[in-house]
Write a protein that holds these residues in place. Structure first.
Motif, PDB file in Angstrom:
ATOM      1  N   ALA A  57      39.104  38.794  35.129  1.00  7.20           N
ATOM      2  CA  ALA A  57      39.101  39.384  33.788  1.00  7.20           C
ATOM      3  C   ALA A  57      40.017  40.593  33.681  1.00  7.20           C
ATOM      4  O   ALA A  57      40.147  41.170  32.593  1.00  7.20           O
ATOM      5  CB  ALA A  57      37.676  39.790  33.404  1.00  7.20           C
ATOM      6  N   ASN A  58      40.661  40.997  34.786  1.00  9.00           N
ATOM      7  CA  ASN A  58      41.534  42.173  34.812  1.00  9.00           C
ATOM      8  C   ASN A  58      40.811  43.397  34.260  1.00  9.00           C
ATOM      9  O   ASN A  58      41.292  44.107  33.360  1.00  9.00           O
ATOM     10  CB  ASN A  58      42.826  41.926  34.024  1.00  9.00           C
ATOM     11  N   VAL A  59      39.621  43.652  34.814  1.00 13.81           N
ATOM     12  CA  VAL A  59      38.775  44.746  34.347  1.00 13.81           C
ATOM     13  C   VAL A  59      39.339  46.069  34.848  1.00 13.81           C
ATOM     14  O   VAL A  59      39.536  46.264  36.054  1.00 13.81           O
ATOM     15  CB  VAL A  59      37.319  44.559  34.834  1.00 13.81           C
ATOM     16  N   THR A  60      39.608  46.981  33.924  1.00 11.33           N
ATOM     17  CA  THR A  60      40.119  48.306  34.290  1.00 11.33           C
ATOM     18  C   THR A  60      39.041  49.378  34.257  1.00 11.33           C
ATOM     19  O   THR A  60      39.208  50.441  34.855  1.00 11.33           O
ATOM     20  CB  THR A  60      41.257  48.709  33.344  1.00 11.33           C
ATOM     21  N   SER A  61      37.943  49.135  33.543  1.00 16.17           N
ATOM     22  CA  SER A  61      36.802  50.053  33.580  1.00 16.17           C
ATOM     23  C   SER A  61      35.566  49.290  33.134  1.00 16.17           C
ATOM     24  O   SER A  61      35.660  48.299  32.407  1.00 16.17           O
ATOM     25  CB  SER A  61      37.028  51.285  32.697  1.00 16.17           C
ATOM     26  N   LEU A  62      34.405  49.779  33.586  1.00 20.60           N
ATOM     27  CA  LEU A  62      33.164  49.097  33.235  1.00 20.60           C
ATOM     28  C   LEU A  62      32.037  50.102  33.119  1.00 20.60           C
ATOM     29  O   LEU A  62      32.078  51.196  33.696  1.00 20.60           O
ATOM     30  CB  LEU A  62      32.817  48.012  34.258  1.00 20.60           C
TER      31      LEU A  62
END
Length: 375
Positions: A321-326
């Motif tokens: 998902a190319n997650v950069t922050s969560l």
């Protein structure tokens, strides 16, 4: 020539004895002559032993920091900060020691936040292992290296990273100097020097973000007031729809009662939502940890690609998902965590801030109350 460590030990013992003499100043008049005799003995020891010892060490070349050396260090620091190219100093583990001004503008990360964290955390997941390996090789003295990487915030724009070893005075290990440049002109905006304070236009971005956050809180309040009280699944789905899109790219709601179940998944596409809905929440370390501790979690550029488990194809969800922050917050009622909400931001979107994390934590408590059965 006497050893400097022996002189240091003698000096430390002298300082300790002086402290004891100071503490003995409150003795009665009968014992005071004894204390004075001890103080005179210590002064004689300094005059007859420690001072000649210090002079011998000084004449033998005891290292000192001359004013000229200090000026040179200040000059080098200033040159490093003002270099027009993005430059970082990292250790053999690729942990940032310093970023210059151009590097903070280039990466979008403040120097204070980056210092002490791996520089590889700013890169796309696929580039992190290669970058760490090359940095370790340079630190071992195997020569300069160059490779192409991608910033996680700009995954489509290649960045050329050149690594070379530098050996600062007084440090046992080499430091790796990393110079970053866009792969092609126009891929990334070049760093610009901030305008002077007198001519700088007021930045309204912070005010806009605050107003947007207040609007989100108002919308969430309205939805929760109109939701059927005690219908957990309905409440979670309505809350997820409020958070999806403008505030977060992904919203995942999980019920943590045994067995754990996935209640809702809102994603950029229906195919991605369907794929993640089939995942077992118990296989997500982030969900299980939040359930266990009852504490919210904010991660910017997550270092562990397996923090949210893997999809049906065996690929890490955060990488796919190319997650950069969560953000992951617990949904607790009566002191028991009954569910979690997990939000992802992907690609070039700004990461979640502490203010947004605090706002979501507040909303999670309201969601928990709305999902609790009415008395």
């Amino acid at each position: 020539m006497e050893k400097t460590d022996g002189f240091g030990e003698e000096l430390a013992d002298f300082v300790r004895r002086v402290a004891e003499l100071k503490a003995a100043r409150s003795v009665t008049g009968e014992d005071l002559p004894t204390v004075l005799d001890a103080a005179i003995f210590e002064l004689d020891h300094v005059a007859d032993q420690l001072w000649p010892w210090y002079e011998r060490l000084s004449s033998a070349g005891l290292p000192r920091t001359a004013p000229a050396d200090r000026q040179e260090q200040h000059l080098l620091r200033a040159v490093f900060q003002q270099l027009p190219l993005p430059v970082a100093l990292v250790d053999r583990e690729a942990v940032v020691r310093r970023l210059n001004l151009a590097a903070t503008a280039f990466t979008g990360v403040r120097s204070g936040h980056a210092t002490g964290r791996p520089l590889s955390g700013l890169l796309a997941h696929a580039d992190r292992a290669a970058f760490r390996s090359q940095a370790a090789a340079v630190a071992r003295g195997e020569g300069d290296r160059s490779l192409t990487v991608h910033l996680q915030q700009h995954p489509s724009a290649p960045v050329h990273a050149t690594l070379t070893a530098v050996r600062p005075n007084g440090e046992p290990h080499p430091t790796v100097l990393v110079v970053m440049q866009p792969g092609a002109l126009g891929d990334l905006e070049p760093p610009t020097r901030p305008a002077p304070q007198a001519t700088r236009v007021p930045d309204l971005a912070e005010t806009t973000r605050h107003a947007t956050l207040m609007d989100l809180l108002d919308e969430m309040t309205t939805v929760l007031l109109t939701a059927p009280r005690g219908d957990r699944e309905s409440v979670l789905r309505r809350a997820a729809r409020v958070l999806h899109g403008g505030f977060s790219d992904w919203v995942i709601a999980d019920a943590t009662a045994s067995p754990m179940t996935r209640t809702a998944v809102l994603a950029p596409s229906s195919e991605e939502a369907t794929a993640l809905a089939a995942q077992d929440p118990a296989a997500c370390p982030l969900v299980t940890e939040t359930t266990r501790t009852g504490s919210p979690s904010l991660q910017v550029r997550p270092e562990d690609p397996d923090a949210f488990g893997r999809d049906s194809q065996g690929a890490p969800v955060l990488v796919q998902a190319n997650v950069t922050s969560l953000l992951c917050v617990p949904l607790a009622a009566g002191g028991t965590v009954q569910g979690t909400l997990t939000l992802f931001r992907c690609g070039a979107r700004p990461p979640f801030s502490m203010a947004e994390a605090k706002a979501l934590d507040t909303m999670s408590r309201h969601i928990s109350l709305a999902a609790t059965e009415a008395p």
